[in-house]
Write a protein that holds these residues in place. Structure first.
Motif, PDB file in Angstrom:
ATOM      1  N   SER A  68      80.495  -6.182  20.406  1.00 32.33           N
ATOM      2  CA  SER A  68      80.237  -7.503  21.482  1.00 32.33           C
ATOM      3  C   SER A  68      78.695  -7.130  21.682  1.00 32.33           C
ATOM      4  O   SER A  68      78.297  -6.725  21.705  1.00 32.33           O
ATOM      5  N   GLY A  69      78.499  -8.506  22.095  1.00 32.29           N
ATOM      6  CA  GLY A  69      77.124  -8.381  22.487  1.00 32.29           C
ATOM      7  C   GLY A  69      77.141  -7.562  23.895  1.00 32.29           C
ATOM      8  O   GLY A  69      76.186  -6.864  25.178  1.00 32.29           O
ATOM      9  N   THR A  70      78.036  -7.659  24.901  1.00 35.73           N
ATOM     10  CA  THR A  70      78.790  -7.525  25.968  1.00 35.73           C
ATOM     11  C   THR A  70      78.751  -5.884  26.123  1.00 35.73           C
ATOM     12  O   THR A  70      77.833  -4.942  26.731  1.00 35.73           O
ATOM     13  N   PHE A  95      73.564 -15.179  31.614  1.00 33.80           N
ATOM     14  CA  PHE A  95      75.223 -15.560  31.452  1.00 33.80           C
ATOM     15  C   PHE A  95      75.559 -13.992  32.477  1.00 33.80           C
ATOM     16  O   PHE A  95      74.832 -13.016  32.271  1.00 33.80           O
ATOM     17  N   ALA A  97      77.355 -11.411  31.475  1.00 38.25           N
ATOM     18  CA  ALA A  97      77.676 -10.260  30.806  1.00 38.25           C
ATOM     19  C   ALA A  97      76.912  -9.636  31.052  1.00 38.25           C
ATOM     20  O   ALA A  97      76.851  -8.105  31.521  1.00 38.25           O
ATOM     21  N   ASP A 173      68.049  -8.244  26.580  1.00 36.55           N
ATOM     22  CA  ASP A 173      69.243  -9.042  26.367  1.00 36.55           C
ATOM     23  C   ASP A 173      68.824 -10.082  25.481  1.00 36.55           C
ATOM     24  O   ASP A 173      68.657 -11.149  26.163  1.00 36.55           O
ATOM     25  N   ALA A 175      70.637 -11.683  23.301  1.00 38.52           N
ATOM     26  CA  ALA A 175      72.080 -11.580  23.317  1.00 38.52           C
ATOM     27  C   ALA A 175      71.218 -13.313  22.218  1.00 38.52           C
ATOM     28  O   ALA A 175      72.325 -13.878  21.103  1.00 38.52           O
ATOM     29  N   GLN A 176      71.100 -13.896  23.103  1.00 36.25           N
ATOM     30  CA  GLN A 176      70.710 -15.560  22.239  1.00 36.25           C
ATOM     31  C   GLN A 176      69.103 -15.685  21.607  1.00 36.25           C
ATOM     32  O   GLN A 176      69.035 -16.662  21.241  1.00 36.25           O
ATOM     33  N   SER A 197      74.087 -10.198  20.193  1.00 32.24           N
ATOM     34  CA  SER A 197      75.651 -10.700  20.569  1.00 32.24           C
ATOM     35  C   SER A 197      75.484 -11.588  19.321  1.00 32.24           C
ATOM     36  O   SER A 197      74.390 -11.984  18.599  1.00 32.24           O
ATOM     37  N   LYS A 202      76.064 -17.903  18.210  1.00 36.60           N
ATOM     38  CA  LYS A 202      74.567 -17.329  18.510  1.00 36.60           C
ATOM     39  C   LYS A 202      74.042 -17.512  17.020  1.00 36.60           C
ATOM     40  O   LYS A 202      74.988 -18.062  15.754  1.00 36.60           O
TER      41      LYS A 202
HETATM   42  C1  LIG Z   1      72.667 -13.850  27.857  1.00 39.41           C
HETATM   43  C2  LIG Z   1      74.000 -13.276  27.406  1.00 39.41           C
HETATM   44  N1  LIG Z   1      74.039 -11.975  27.380  1.00 39.41           N
HETATM   45  C3  LIG Z   1      74.515 -11.052  27.206  1.00 39.41           C
HETATM   46  C4  LIG Z   1      75.809 -11.555  26.494  1.00 39.41           C
HETATM   47  C5  LIG Z   1      77.224 -11.488  25.582  1.00 39.41           C
HETATM   48  O1  LIG Z   1      77.303 -11.569  24.346  1.00 39.41           O
HETATM   49  P1  LIG Z   1      79.112 -11.221  24.010  1.00 39.41           P
HETATM   50  O2  LIG Z   1      79.347 -12.807  24.470  1.00 39.41           O
HETATM   51  O3  LIG Z   1      79.026 -10.351  22.564  1.00 39.41           O
HETATM   52  O4  LIG Z   1      79.873 -10.095  25.008  1.00 39.41           O
HETATM   53  C6  LIG Z   1      75.831 -13.608  26.160  1.00 39.41           C
HETATM   54  C7  LIG Z   1      76.959 -14.347  24.557  1.00 39.41           C
HETATM   55  O5  LIG Z   1      77.260 -15.058  24.971  1.00 39.41           O
HETATM   56  C8  LIG Z   1      74.561 -13.740  26.318  1.00 39.41           C
HETATM   57  O6  LIG Z   1      74.499 -15.354  26.454  1.00 39.41           O
END
Ligand SMILES: Cc1ncc(COP(=O)(O)O)c(C=O)c1O
Length: 384
Positions: A68-70, A95, A97, A173, A175-176, A197, A202
């Motif tokens: 995952s992105g997290t 977000f 995370a 980060d 992720a987006q 992510s 996404k």
């Molecule tokens: C800015 C940001 N960081 C981290 C994440 C975490 O990604 P994931 O949902 O794949 O764990 C997200 C996902 O929504 C995000 O928008």
């Protein structure tokens, strides 16, 4: 229905994954079928194939698929040895995370103000926060997590310059923002390490959870590969560090390989949708601002409205879905409040949380749909 000219109700999804799937269904079936045939559901050949393609796309040496992105963010912080006593600077308007991983690795988040126009870390506030933390002397300024909110890269030139001046690690980060670029470089190559992510909604998403880590640093890449697989060393039962179970599934890699074949075209289409929105709305509302020499991937198209909730309700009544990213900045979230300065401490982040509204955004939003949304918004603003 609100007063004013009624807008024809259409079925407009906020994100449309069905149209995308129609486009690649045959290829998806073939790739998923191949995984079912070979049966290597963990660490199958599709994972390495995807990593090679992602690294080439981003223009960096290593791409490491994770769950995952997290987990991409967490593994990157762990690989760098960030932990107890370390201050990690991050925007409050993000977000959860981004903040969560800092506490999970034992470090302390320092929430920083964002720029009202770009929604991203504001470099002068960042400099002040680092100086203040250093002066207080309780925490060691160690890392910055720059978030590319809504798909637009943060100001990496200013952030990287500040980080190298102060000896800090920069984690992007992204992720987006996978697919976006900044000063002619793609996301993945803008910071020492980048996390992205592949959450289904996404810009490049799989059919479950997934993510990736990007870096040019061979040692950090090797640490991330070990970390995602329980801290493995040379052999499977040779555990050299505290790790995670954070691998990317082979099935998800197969899905992503298929989606990558149309990703460039989808980036083009997303930019067209954003352009149509801006042309249709800039006389009406505050539309998103793009920084010089920056090409957003438009994960979201986010406008600002002083009477956001009334307008969102009117849009809902007209059949237009919207989302609020994010209704509360991290320094005010109950789980993180003890690390923040309370209400009023980061006024821009607080105001954005009250005013932002994300409109439907996906590559297959055609001209008729964007026209309908713009018309409905005009109507909503007039009557709210
Ligand atoms: C800015 C940001 N960081 C981290 C994440 C975490 O990604 P994931 O949902 O794949 O764990 C997200 C996902 O929504 C995000 O928008």
């Amino acid at each position: 229905m609100p007063k004013g000219h009624p807008t024809k109700i259409m079925n407009i999804p906020f994100v449309d994954l069905a149209q995308q799937q129609q486009r690649i269904r045959t290829d998806l079936d073939r790739r998923i079928g191949r995984v079912l045939d070979h049966g290597a559901y963990i660490n199958g050949p599709e994972v390495a194939e995807l990593e090679g393609k992602l690294a080439a796309f981003a223009g960096c040496r290593h791409a490491i698929g994770v769950s995952s992105g997290t987990d991409a963010l967490l593994a990157a912080l762990m690989a760098k040895g960030i932990g107890r006593g370390d201050a990690v600077f991050l925007p409050s308007f993000t977000f959860t995370a981004t903040a969560e991983v800092v506490l999970q690795c034992g470090a302390t988040p320092v929430f920083v103000e964002v720029d009202a126009a770009t929604f991203n870390l504001e470099p002068n506030h960042l400099r002040e926060a680092i100086a203040h933390t250093a002066k207080m002397g309780q925490l060691r300024p160690a890392a910055i997590i720059a978030v590319d909110l809504f798909g637009q890269p943060a100001d990496y030139q200013a952030i990287n310059d500040l980080a190298s001046e102060q000896g800090l690690f920069v984690l992007a980060d992204g992720a987006q923002s996978f697919g976006a670029s900044y000063h002619n470089r793609k996301v993945g190559g803008l910071a020492e390490v980048t996390a992205t992510s592949f959450y289904p909604a996404k810009p490049l998403g799989c059919y479950g959870d997934g993510g990736a880590i990007f870096t040019d640093d061979d040692e950090l890449a090797a640490a991330c590969v070990s970390l995602r697989d329980h801290g493995q060393g040379e052999g499977r039962y040779d555990i050299v560090r505290l790790g995670l179970n954070a691998r990317l599934d082979t099935m998800q890699a197969a899905v992503l390989l298929s989606k990558l074949t149309i990703f460039e075209d989808e980036i083009r289409l997303r930019r067209l949708v954003a352009q149509r929105y801006t042309e249709g709305l800039s006389d009406l509302v505050e539309t998103p601002v793009q920084m010089h020499d920056t090409n957003s991937i438009w994960a979201q198209y986010t406008i600002k409205l002083p009477n956001r909730d009334a307008v969102a309700e009117s849009l809902r009544q007209q059949g237009i879905p919207t989302q609020i990213y994010y209704p509360l900045p991290m320094h005010l979230q109950p789980a993180y409040a003890q690390h923040g300065g309370g209400m009023g401490s980061l006024p821009v982040s607080e105001q954005l949380s009250r005013e932002v509204l994300a409109l439907p955004m996906h590559p297959y939003l055609d001209e008729a749909a964007t026209d309908t949304i713009c018309g409905a918004l005009r109507n909503a603003i007039r009557t709210s």
